[in-house]
Design an enzyme around this catalytic site. Structure first.
Site, PDB file in Angstrom:
ATOM      1  N   THR A 167       6.325   7.488  -8.708  1.00  0.00           N
ATOM      2  CA  THR A 167       5.196   7.165  -7.705  1.00  0.00           C
ATOM      3  C   THR A 167       5.729   5.918  -6.940  1.00  0.00           C
ATOM      4  O   THR A 167       6.332   4.809  -7.721  1.00  0.00           O
ATOM      5  CB  THR A 167       4.105   6.831  -8.289  1.00  0.00           C
ATOM      6  N   LYS A 172      -2.338   4.995   2.614  1.00  0.00           N
ATOM      7  CA  LYS A 172      -1.982   6.471   2.386  1.00  0.00           C
ATOM      8  C   LYS A 172      -2.090   7.275   3.589  1.00  0.00           C
ATOM      9  O   LYS A 172      -3.376   7.478   4.210  1.00  0.00           O
ATOM     10  CB  LYS A 172      -3.225   6.738   1.269  1.00  0.00           C
ATOM     11  N   TRP A 205       1.976   7.406  -0.237  1.00  0.00           N
ATOM     12  CA  TRP A 205       1.703   5.932  -0.280  1.00  0.00           C
ATOM     13  C   TRP A 205       2.706   5.410   0.796  1.00  0.00           C
ATOM     14  O   TRP A 205       3.801   5.570   0.587  1.00  0.00           O
ATOM     15  CB  TRP A 205       1.727   5.246  -1.520  1.00  0.00           C
TER      16      TRP A 205
END
Length: 548
Positions: A188, A445, A450
Site C-alpha cells: 500500500t 485519493k 492514494w
C-alpha cells in the site's frame, strides 16, 4: 482467574482455519455452478478445484515450497482466483502486485517481498523489460496469455500458464499447517515514497470471509448477498484480495464472473449477458459506467453495488438509485483486510425519502460482526455519538495486519496503544453509523488510488518557476478527488504560461515512472502566500477552508 483450557483427545483432529477449507461447501453443494472469464473461458467449481490442483503441481515442479513467495501480475481472471487458493494452500505466500505502480515501485515490492516466482500477463511484460536487470530475487517466470500468439520478450519464461496446467496432474494433497501461517502480502502507498507491505494469515482471511458473509447475508433485503446472486468484482484483485469478496463468493458457491480489463462497455455487456447482481467498485468506475450510452439500454435494477476506496457522493448515489441500482458504502483499508463497515439500511429507513436514504447509503456504515471500532479524541477517549463530534477511527478485529513487512517503526506507530490507527477522522451518529469527515494523513485519493501530496509537492518545488507549493485534495464528482497545487511563483508573469510549464514539468516525472500517472489531473492555482501554523508548518486545514 486461571485459564480453563479444554483437554484434547490424542486422536482428535485439530481443524485449522486454512484457506482450503473455504472450498468444501461449494464443491459439496454447488459443484456445477459456473465461473466465467470474459468471453474466453467458462468452467465450474469442479473445474476450479481441478485447476487449483494442477497449478499446485505446476508450481511445485518449478521449485515452489512452503515459505516461498509467488507473485502475480494479471487482470481480474479465473487464473487469479486459482492463485488465491493454490499458492497459500501450498503453504507459500501470494504477493498480489499492484500493476498501477510505477516500474520503480514494482521493482521495490518484488525485491522487498523476496518473490521467487512471478506469474505475469503478457500485457505487463514491457514493465518487466524496464527493470529485469535489477531484480535480485526472482527465479522463474510464468506467462499468462489471452492471445493465440505468444509475445516476443527477452524475459526467460519457464512456461505458459495453460500449458503448464495441461501437463500437471489433477490431484494434489494439500497439507495441514498452522492457521497463523502467512498467506498473502501486498503493498500500500501513503504519505511516504516507498510502498508498505501488509500481510495476512490463513486464519485472518477465513475469519474475514465469515464476517463479510455474515454481514452481507443477514439483511432482510437491501444489499443482501445470497446463493442466487451472480458476483463480478470491479475492484482489482491485486487490491486487498478484491476486498475479500472472491473468497466470500467461493464459500457461498455463487456464480462468478471475472471481467479482465476494465472497459466500461465490456463491463456493462458482462453485467447484462451474465445477469450479474452483485459487484463492488470505486466511485470513478461507477461514474464511467453510468456515463456510457450503453447504461441507458440495459436493465441495472437487479444490480447491488458496494462503493469503497473513496467517498460516495450524494449526487452519484442518487444517479445510481434512479437506475434502480442498490448502492451502498463499504469501508476499510489495506491494513484491515479490508472490510470494517457497511452502510446497510434498516427496514424502517425505507419510509424515508430517496434523498434521505442516499445520505445514509453514503455514510461509512456500521461495523461488521467481530469488529470493535471506536472514534477517539486526541486523549484516546471515545467521542459522543452525536453525529458531530469527530475523532480518529481506531479498530480491533481478528483480520487486521499485524504490522508492516520489515518495518518495525511504522508497525509500532500503526498499532500504538494496542489499537490499529486508521488516520481517518470520523463521527458517529446515535444509530451507530460512522461517517468519515477527513483524513489525518496528507494524501489524496484519485479513483481509489492514494497519491502522496508530500511527494507531489517535492516534485513541483523543483520547477524553476515555483517558490513555494502546497498540495491539497479538491473534491471531484468523477475521480473522488484531484490534486490542487497552491503555488507561490518566483517571478510575476503570465499565469497560463506558468501553469502550463508546471504541468509539463510534472508530466515528465510521470513519464519516467517516478509518480503515478493519476497526477495528470493536477490543477494549479497561484496564491500570494501559503498559510502556516505557529511552528512554521504548512497549515492544510486552513488551506482547505480557504480554497475549497
Amino acid at each position: 482467574m486461571p485459564d480453563s483450557l479444554i483437554s484434547r483427545t490424542d486422536s482428535a483432529y485439530s481443524y485449522q482455519l486454512l484457506i482450503k477449507q473455504l472450498l468444501y461447501a461449494p464443491l459439496a453443494n454447488n459443484p456445477e455452478q459456473e465461473i466465467v472469464y470474459r468471453d474466453q473461458w467458462r468452467g465450474n467449481y469442479l473445474t476450479l478445484r481441478e485447476r487449483i490442483c494442477r497449478l499446485a503441481n505446476a508450481l511445485t515442479r518449478l521449485g515452489v515450497k512452503a515459505g516461498d513467495t509467488v507473485a502475480v501480475m494479471d487482470y481480474d481472471s479465473h487464473r487469479y482466483l486459482e492463485c488465491f487458493f493454490a499458492v497459500p494452500m501450498l503453504g507459500a505466500v501470494l504477493h498480489t502486485i499492484n500493476v498501477r505502480l510505477s516500474p520503480e515501485q514494482i521493482l521495490y515490492t518484488i525485491d522487498h517481498a523476496e518473490d521467487d516466482i512471478l506469474l505475469i500477463n503478457s500485457d505487463f511484460l514491457p514493465i518487466l523489460d524496464q527493470i529485469k536487470g535489477r531484480i535480485d530475487t526472482l527465479k522463474g517466470y510464468v506467462l499468462l496469455n489471452d492471445e493465440a500468439q505468444s509475445p516476443h520478450s527477452s524475459i526467460p519464461i519457464a512456461g505458459e500458464y495453460e500449458e503448464l496446467l495441461a501437463e500437471s496432474d489433477t490431484h494434489f494433497e494439500f497439507p495441514d499447517f498452522d492457521e497463523n501461517t502467512r498467506a498473502t502480502t501486498f503493498y500500500t502507498t501513503g504519505t511516504t515514497g516507498l510502498p508498505k507491505g501488509v500481510y495476512f494469515s490463513h486464519r485472518q482471511l477465513v475469519l474475514h470471509t465469515l464476517g463479510v458473509v455474515t454481514a452481507l447475508a443477514t439483511p432482510l433485503s437491501q444489499g443482501r448477498l445470497h446463493r442466487q446472486d451472480v458476483y463480478m468484482p470491479i475492484t482489482p484483485m491485486f487490491h486487498v484480495h478484491a476486498w475479500g469478496l472472491p473468497y466470500a463468493a467461493t464459500l457461498m458457491g455463487l456464480k462468478q464472473v471475472y471481467p479482465g480489463r476494465y472497459v466500461p462497455d465490456h463491463l456493462l455487456e458482462l453485467i447484462d449477458r451474465e445477469q450479474v447482481t452483485f459487484s463492488h467498485c470505486v466511485p470513478t468506475i461507477l461514474h464511467m459506467l453510468l456515463k456510457s450510452p450503453l447504461a441507458e439500454k440495459i436493465d441495472l435494477s437487479r444490480w447491488k453495488v458496494i462503493i469503497g476506496g473513496a467517498g460516495l457522493s450524494k449526487a452519484l448515489c442518487l444517479e445510481a438509485m434512479r437506475k434502480g441500482i442498490d448502492i451502498f458504502t463499504g469501508y476499510g483499508m489495506s491494513e484491515t483486510c479490508p472490510i470494517l463497515t457497511l452502510a446497510h439500511l434498516t427496514p424502517e429507513m425505507f419510509d424515508l425519502s430517496v434523498e434521505e436514504q442516499a445520505v445514509i447509503r453514503c455514510k461509512t456504515g456500521v461495523p461488521l460482526p467481530l469488529v470493535q471500532l471506536r472514534v477517539v479524541n486526541e486523549q484516546g477517549g471515545d467521542v459522543p455519538h452525536d453525529g458531530r463530534s469527530s475523532g480518529e477511527i481506531v479498530v480491533r478485529t481478528p483480520w487486521l495486519t499485524q504490522g508492516y513487512l520489515k518495518d518495525h517503526r511504522a508497525s509500532e506507530k500503526l498499532w500504538d496503544g494496542g489499537w490499529l490507527h486508521t488516520s481517518d477522522v470520523a463521527n458517529v451518529d446515535g444509530r451507530g453509523y460512522v461517517k468519515i469527515t477527513d483524513r489525518t494523513k496528507d494524501v489524496i485519493k484519485i479513483g481509489g488510488e492514494w497519491i502522496s501530496t508530500l511527494e507531489l509537492e517535492d516534485i513541483i518545488a523543483h520547477c524553476p518557476a515555483v517558490a513555494e507549493v502546497a498540495v491539497i485534495g479538491q473534491p471531484d464528482d468523477r475521480w473522488g478527488e484531484r490534486p490542487l497545487a497552491l503555488v507561490v511563483r518566483r517571478e510575476e508573469g503570465e499565469e497560463k504560461a506558468a501553469e502550463k510549464g508546471i504541468l509539463n514539468f510534472v508530466r515528465e516525472y510521470t513519464e519516467k515512472g517516478m509518480i503515478s500517472k493519476q497526477v495528470v489531473l493536477l490543477k494549479v492555482r497561484f496564491v500570494e502566500a501559503i498559510d502556516k501554523t505557529s511552528v512554521g508548518k504548512v497549515n492544510k486545514v486552513a488551506l482547505r477552508e480557504k480554497y475549497l
